[in-house]
Structure formats: C-alpha cells, structure tokens
Design a protein around this motif. Structure first.
Motif, mmCIF file in Angstrom:
data_model
loop_
_atom_site.group_PDB
_atom_site.id
_atom_site.type_symbol
_atom_site.label_atom_id
_atom_site.label_comp_id
_atom_site.label_asym_id
_atom_site.label_seq_id
_atom_site.Cartn_x
_atom_site.Cartn_y
_atom_site.Cartn_z
ATOM 1 N N LYS A 1 103.886 2.226 34.240
ATOM 2 C CA LYS A 1 103.551 0.808 34.420
ATOM 3 C C LYS A 1 104.798 -0.069 34.298
ATOM 4 O O LYS A 1 104.963 -1.038 35.040
ATOM 5 N N ASP A 61 106.714 0.233 37.409
ATOM 6 C CA ASP A 61 106.031 -0.514 38.465
ATOM 7 C C ASP A 61 106.320 -2.005 38.351
ATOM 8 O O ASP A 61 106.590 -2.690 39.351
ATOM 9 N N ASP A 62 106.272 -2.526 37.116
ATOM 10 C CA ASP A 62 106.560 -3.937 36.889
ATOM 11 C C ASP A 62 108.010 -4.274 37.240
ATOM 12 O O ASP A 62 108.285 -5.335 37.824
ATOM 13 N N LYS A 63 108.931 -3.379 36.885
ATOM 14 C CA LYS A 63 110.341 -3.620 37.188
ATOM 15 C C LYS A 63 110.562 -3.651 38.690
ATOM 16 O O LYS A 63 111.297 -4.518 39.210
ATOM 17 N N ARG A 108 101.804 -5.202 44.257
ATOM 18 C CA ARG A 108 101.247 -3.873 44.442
ATOM 19 C C ARG A 108 100.246 -3.901 45.581
ATOM 20 O O ARG A 108 99.678 -4.925 45.931
#
Length: 205
Positions: free
Chosen positions: A78, A81-83, A61
């Motif tokens: 979230k 975003d993690d994926k 990020r």
C-alpha cells in the motif's frame, strides 16, 4: 498559478482573466485523482467569469480495483502504491504547468471565439450531444445556456457545456461535463465543421 492577461479597460469577451491548476479526487472513492488546467474567461463585458476547457488527466488507481483486492495488500504494498500515485501526480502537475504548453492551450481556446455556428443551432447542439454522449437533460441544458449566453461561437458552445455542469447534482458527472467543455475545443477541424454547419432537424409531419 494565477495571472492577469489584460488591463480591465481593454477587456473583451473571451479574454482570459485567471489561469491555474485544479487537483481533485473521486467523490465516490474510486481512487481516481485528477489534474486539470483551468482558465476563467470573461463570459460577458460586465466582468462575469466562467471556467472553461481542459481535459482531465486521471492519475489515480484503476477504478476497477476493488476494495477487496486492496484489503489483501500488505502495508508495504500500500505504501508503494501511495508513493507511485504521488509521483504520478507530481509529474502530471509539472507537465500541466509547463509554460509553453499552457500558453498554447490558452491560445487554442481563445481562437474558438471567432469560429461561429453557421447552421441551425438546435441541430448543432444535437450533433455535439451525440459526439459527447450527453444525456437528454444535459443536451437541453446546453442548448438553453447557449441561447441565453448569446454567443453562438465554438467558445460559446464550450461555455454552455461547462455551464450545464452546474445543473448536475452528481459531483463526478459535473466534473466530467467540465472536461467535455475542453473536448469542444479539441474537436478536429472536420468534426467541428459538421457541427457548425448542421442542417435543421427534420420534424414529424
């Protein structure tokens, strides 16, 4: 990924000993996951090895994304975003481990063993320090390790920069210096020529 390049009885300084990939994240929680190809080369004929060369690819990020903003995100956001981060890491690793790309990088590094510093050594380090924005203590460390290593080539200068990383207390700054070793290899022909033929520094009367 690791592999031997030559049989021990035929080893020369500059030969690759081992190669692979290193994945790291920020020590201070900036969300910056990095992927780096690395190689260990013979730094002397008694078998000592040292990491060298390879630009870090930051795939995490953005560092300017504050904790406050991240705290406002829903679990769904979230998770997405993690994926996305994992997919970026996957694709970056795949590209970094591309065999053709990897061998071209190794050949480029090994080619630096024949590119000698022809001018004044302290002046060459001074110019390189300005190019890489090294701090005063880092510049001194690079010069010391270059002289102690006894290899006044572009390869030796790369090794001196990555060796200087071991003198830095900050993990993040140390990894930056390791990446700057790769920047020595990636200097344009004209920029390297300026550094390699540097004139002695002027001294105060």
């Amino acid at each position: 990924m690791t592999g031997r390049h030559r049989r021990n009885q035929h080893r020369r300084v500059g030969d690759i000993v081992e190669a692979g990939i290193l994945i790291s994240n920020s020590e201070v929680g900036l969300g910056a996951v990095s992927v780096k190809a690395f190689a260990r080369f013979l730094a002397c004929l008694n078998g000592m090895t040292r990491d060298g060369g390879g630009a870090w690819k930051h795939v995490g990020r953005r560092a300017d994304e504050s904790d406050e903003i991240y705290a406002l995100l829903t679990d769904e956001a979230k998770a997405a975003d993690d994926k996305a981060l994992l997919l970026k890491v996957r694709d970056t690793v795949a590209a970094t481990l591309d065999e053709g790309r990897f061998h071209r990088w190794i050949d480029k590094i090994q080619g630096t063993t024949s590119q000698q510093i022809e001018g004044d050594v302290p002046a060459a380090v001074e110019l390189l320090s300005k190019t890489l924005s090294l701090r005063q203590e880092e510049k001194s460390s690079v010069l010391r390790h270059l002289i102690e290593g006894g290899d006044l080539s572009r390869f030796g200068l790369m090794n001196a920069v990555t060796r200087a990383a071991e003198d830095v207390q900050s993990y993040d700054r140390a990894t930056e210096l390791e990446a700057l070793g790769g920047a020595v290899v990636d200097l344009s022909t004209s920029d390297w020529r300026v550094i390699a033929t540097a004139k002695p520094l002027a001294t105060a009367a």
